[in-house]
Design an enzyme around this catalytic site. Structure first.
Site, PDB file in Angstrom:
ATOM      1  N   ARG A  88     -50.285  -4.184 -33.695  1.00 36.81           N
ATOM      2  CA  ARG A  88     -49.519  -5.404 -33.952  1.00 36.81           C
ATOM      3  C   ARG A  88     -48.085  -5.251 -33.436  1.00 36.81           C
ATOM      4  O   ARG A  88     -47.469  -6.210 -32.983  1.00 36.81           O
ATOM      5  CB  ARG A  88     -49.504  -5.702 -35.458  1.00 36.81           C
ATOM      6  N   ASP A 148     -54.952  -8.674 -46.321  1.00 31.55           N
ATOM      7  CA  ASP A 148     -55.360  -7.269 -46.452  1.00 31.55           C
ATOM      8  C   ASP A 148     -56.059  -7.046 -47.802  1.00 31.55           C
ATOM      9  O   ASP A 148     -57.031  -6.287 -47.886  1.00 31.55           O
ATOM     10  CB  ASP A 148     -54.139  -6.343 -46.319  1.00 31.55           C
ATOM     11  N   ARG A 151     -59.574  -8.335 -47.643  1.00 31.14           N
ATOM     12  CA  ARG A 151     -60.421  -7.380 -46.905  1.00 31.14           C
ATOM     13  C   ARG A 151     -60.738  -6.164 -47.787  1.00 31.14           C
ATOM     14  O   ARG A 151     -61.863  -5.657 -47.765  1.00 31.14           O
ATOM     15  CB  ARG A 151     -59.706  -6.945 -45.616  1.00 31.14           C
ATOM     16  N   HIS A 175     -47.821  -4.538 -43.097  1.00 25.92           N
ATOM     17  CA  HIS A 175     -49.057  -5.133 -42.549  1.00 25.92           C
ATOM     18  C   HIS A 175     -49.346  -4.485 -41.190  1.00 25.92           C
ATOM     19  O   HIS A 175     -49.138  -5.082 -40.141  1.00 25.92           O
ATOM     20  CB  HIS A 175     -48.871  -6.649 -42.431  1.00 25.92           C
TER      21      HIS A 175
HETATM   22  P1  NAI Z   1     -53.708 -17.929 -30.674  1.00 29.21           P
HETATM   23  O1  NAI Z   1     -53.370 -17.440 -29.319  1.00 29.21           O
HETATM   24  O2  NAI Z   1     -55.079 -18.448 -30.923  1.00 29.21           O
HETATM   25  O3  NAI Z   1     -52.692 -19.073 -31.114  1.00 29.21           O
HETATM   26  C1  NAI Z   1     -51.308 -18.988 -30.934  1.00 29.21           C
HETATM   27  C2  NAI Z   1     -50.814 -20.362 -30.546  1.00 29.21           C
HETATM   28  O4  NAI Z   1     -49.381 -20.324 -30.519  1.00 29.21           O
HETATM   29  C3  NAI Z   1     -51.286 -20.828 -29.172  1.00 29.21           C
HETATM   30  O5  NAI Z   1     -51.987 -22.056 -29.300  1.00 29.21           O
HETATM   31  C4  NAI Z   1     -49.996 -20.983 -28.381  1.00 29.21           C
HETATM   32  O6  NAI Z   1     -50.019 -22.051 -27.449  1.00 29.21           O
HETATM   33  C5  NAI Z   1     -48.994 -21.229 -29.498  1.00 29.21           C
HETATM   34  N1  NAI Z   1     -47.608 -20.976 -29.089  1.00 29.21           N
HETATM   35  C6  NAI Z   1     -47.114 -19.967 -28.336  1.00 29.21           C
HETATM   36  N2  NAI Z   1     -45.779 -20.107 -28.197  1.00 29.21           N
HETATM   37  C7  NAI Z   1     -45.425 -21.216 -28.877  1.00 29.21           C
HETATM   38  C8  NAI Z   1     -44.185 -21.866 -29.124  1.00 29.21           C
HETATM   39  N3  NAI Z   1     -43.028 -21.415 -28.628  1.00 29.21           N
HETATM   40  N4  NAI Z   1     -44.199 -22.984 -29.884  1.00 29.21           N
HETATM   41  C9  NAI Z   1     -45.344 -23.475 -30.388  1.00 29.21           C
HETATM   42  N5  NAI Z   1     -46.551 -22.896 -30.192  1.00 29.21           N
HETATM   43  C10 NAI Z   1     -46.585 -21.778 -29.455  1.00 29.21           C
HETATM   44  O7  NAI Z   1     -53.373 -16.722 -31.694  1.00 29.21           O
HETATM   45  P2  NAI Z   1     -53.897 -16.560 -33.197  1.00 29.21           P
HETATM   46  O8  NAI Z   1     -55.131 -15.766 -33.207  1.00 29.21           O
HETATM   47  O9  NAI Z   1     -53.864 -17.883 -33.858  1.00 29.21           O
HETATM   48  O10 NAI Z   1     -52.739 -15.621 -33.807  1.00 29.21           O
HETATM   49  C11 NAI Z   1     -51.436 -16.134 -33.955  1.00 29.21           C
HETATM   50  C12 NAI Z   1     -50.485 -15.047 -34.442  1.00 29.21           C
HETATM   51  O11 NAI Z   1     -50.840 -14.680 -35.774  1.00 29.21           O
HETATM   52  C13 NAI Z   1     -50.557 -13.746 -33.628  1.00 29.21           C
HETATM   53  O12 NAI Z   1     -49.261 -13.204 -33.478  1.00 29.21           O
HETATM   54  C14 NAI Z   1     -51.416 -12.836 -34.481  1.00 29.21           C
HETATM   55  O13 NAI Z   1     -51.175 -11.471 -34.237  1.00 29.21           O
HETATM   56  C15 NAI Z   1     -50.964 -13.258 -35.867  1.00 29.21           C
HETATM   57  N6  NAI Z   1     -51.877 -12.953 -36.954  1.00 29.21           N
HETATM   58  C16 NAI Z   1     -51.313 -12.535 -38.123  1.00 29.21           C
HETATM   59  C17 NAI Z   1     -52.075 -12.268 -39.229  1.00 29.21           C
HETATM   60  C18 NAI Z   1     -51.419 -11.843 -40.496  1.00 29.21           C
HETATM   61  O14 NAI Z   1     -52.114 -11.457 -41.442  1.00 29.21           O
HETATM   62  N7  NAI Z   1     -50.110 -11.898 -40.600  1.00 29.21           N
HETATM   63  C19 NAI Z   1     -53.548 -12.387 -39.172  1.00 29.21           C
HETATM   64  C20 NAI Z   1     -54.055 -12.867 -37.904  1.00 29.21           C
HETATM   65  C21 NAI Z   1     -53.226 -13.138 -36.835  1.00 29.21           C
END
Ligand code: NAI
Length: 308
Positions: A88, A148, A151, A175
């Site tokens: 991450r 977490d 899970r 995390h």
């Molecule tokens: P994804 O790639 O499916 O979605 C991210 C979206 O953000 C995309 O649609 C993209 O166009 C958009 N985006 C990028 N820059 C942007 C901006 N400046 N303004 C508005 N939209 C923008 O990724 P996913 O799978 O949804 O993951 C998103 C984030 O969440 C990642 O950083 C991932 O690592 C994190 N994550 C965190 C978790 C946690 O427990 N904290 C769990 C799962 C994912």
């Protein structure tokens, strides 16, 4: 109750779906930088309204923050997810710029918003929002521990060969694959400590499987998970929106709690209409305290990569 979700990708859209199905918000705005994606997903989700019996109005916007004005809660999932083999922490370069810009635009439109940061590396992104905005500290919350812990409970239920609903437990700490601190000593099955059922070796295995829970899914899926992350975020949104006073491990800015200072890391917290209303300090044993200290060192090292 108006909820904005920035990033209509996998996690953002999943979160919007769970929020809608739980039917507590009047309005959800999905916003994304990619032309048409948020509008398309919002429309698709609205077409499930009669199928899933919800009245929440979901709209989409391509980067028009005026549509988010007056949001009570906003979730930041914008940024890139990890690919197999990545940590991450490796996402920091791209995601820090995105999270900084998005949080400031959200606050411009909704000065009283509570922000839930999801983008990774989440503890560092939450810290970044604390450092670069002037929202009060109770209004900036990082989501990681709720996922977490879900899970962890799932892995415990596998080991116990029982339904997940029989199990209670919590993961605190950072995390990250190395930073999570699953509290096996305090986990229970219907109030009975799980230590009564499982050997120390088996519990250590559960803890290790929990810590690499995200990496295991990333390897299978080719990208990071979204159902459980979306559901976990929706739980935090609901606790705030409905003033539930529910306890979740959340990434909070610590100022002496747990003997730690000047970082955001997962600790138990009460969520209600005031956002993160209270950090709960539980008695950790020496081994848990040491793990928490090591975890904090890891988070601080990642924070050191931030450029303000
Ligand atoms: P994804 O790639 O499916 O979605 C991210 C979206 O953000 C995309 O649609 C993209 O166009 C958009 N985006 C990028 N820059 C942007 C901006 N400046 N303004 C508005 N939209 C923008 O990724 P996913 O799978 O949804 O993951 C998103 C984030 O969440 C990642 O950083 C991932 O690592 C994190 N994550 C965190 C978790 C946690 O427990 N904290 C769990 C799962 C994912």
């Amino acid at each position: 109750m108006k909820v904005t979700i920035v990033g209509a990708g996998a996690v953002g859209a999943s979160c919007a779906e769970y929020v809608a199905i739980k039917n507590f918000a009047s309005e959800v705005v999905l916003l994304d930088i990619k032309e048409g994606v948020a509008e398309g997903k919002a429309m698709d989700l609205m077409q499930t309204a009669t199928l899933n019996s919800f009245d929440t109005k979901i709209t989409g916007s391509t980067n028009d923050y005026s549509k988010t004005a007056g949001s009570d809660v906003a979730v930041i999932t914008s940024g890139i997810p990890r690919k197999p083999g990545m940590t991450r922490e490796e996402l920091i370069g791209i995601n820090a710029g995105i999270v900084k810009e998005v949080s400031s635009k959200l606050i411009e439109q909704s000065p009283d918003v509570t922000l839930i940061v999801v983008s990774n590396p989440m503890d560092t992104m939450t810290y970044l929002v604390h450092k670069t905005t002037n929202l009060p500290k109770n209004r900036i919350i990082g989501m990681g521990g709720a996922l977490d812990s879900a899970r962890f409970k799932y892995r415990l239920s596998e080991a116990l060969e029982c339904p997940p609903s029989d199990v209670d437990g919590m993961v605190i700490g950072g995390h990250s694959d190395t930073g999570m601190v699953p509290l096996t000593r305090l986990a229970t099955r219907n109030s009975v400590p799980v230590t009564a059922f499982l050997s120390e070796d088996r519990l250590n295995q559960v803890a290790e499987d929990t810590k690499v829970g995200g990496a295991t899914l990333t390897k299978l899926l080719g990208t990071s998970a979204w159902y459980a992350p979306g559901a976990a975020v929706s739980g935090l949104v609901q606790a705030i929106a409905c003033d539930q006073k529910k306890m979740f491990p959340c990434s909070a800015l610590l100022e002496g709690e747990y003997g730690l200072n000047d970082l955001c890391i997962g600790v138990p917290a009460i969520l209600g209409k005031g956002g993160l209303e209270k950090i709960v300090e539980i008695d950790l044993d020496e081994a848990e305290k040491n793990k928490m200290k090591e975890s904090a060192e890891g988070v601080k090292k990642t924070n050191g990569l931030l450029e303000f």
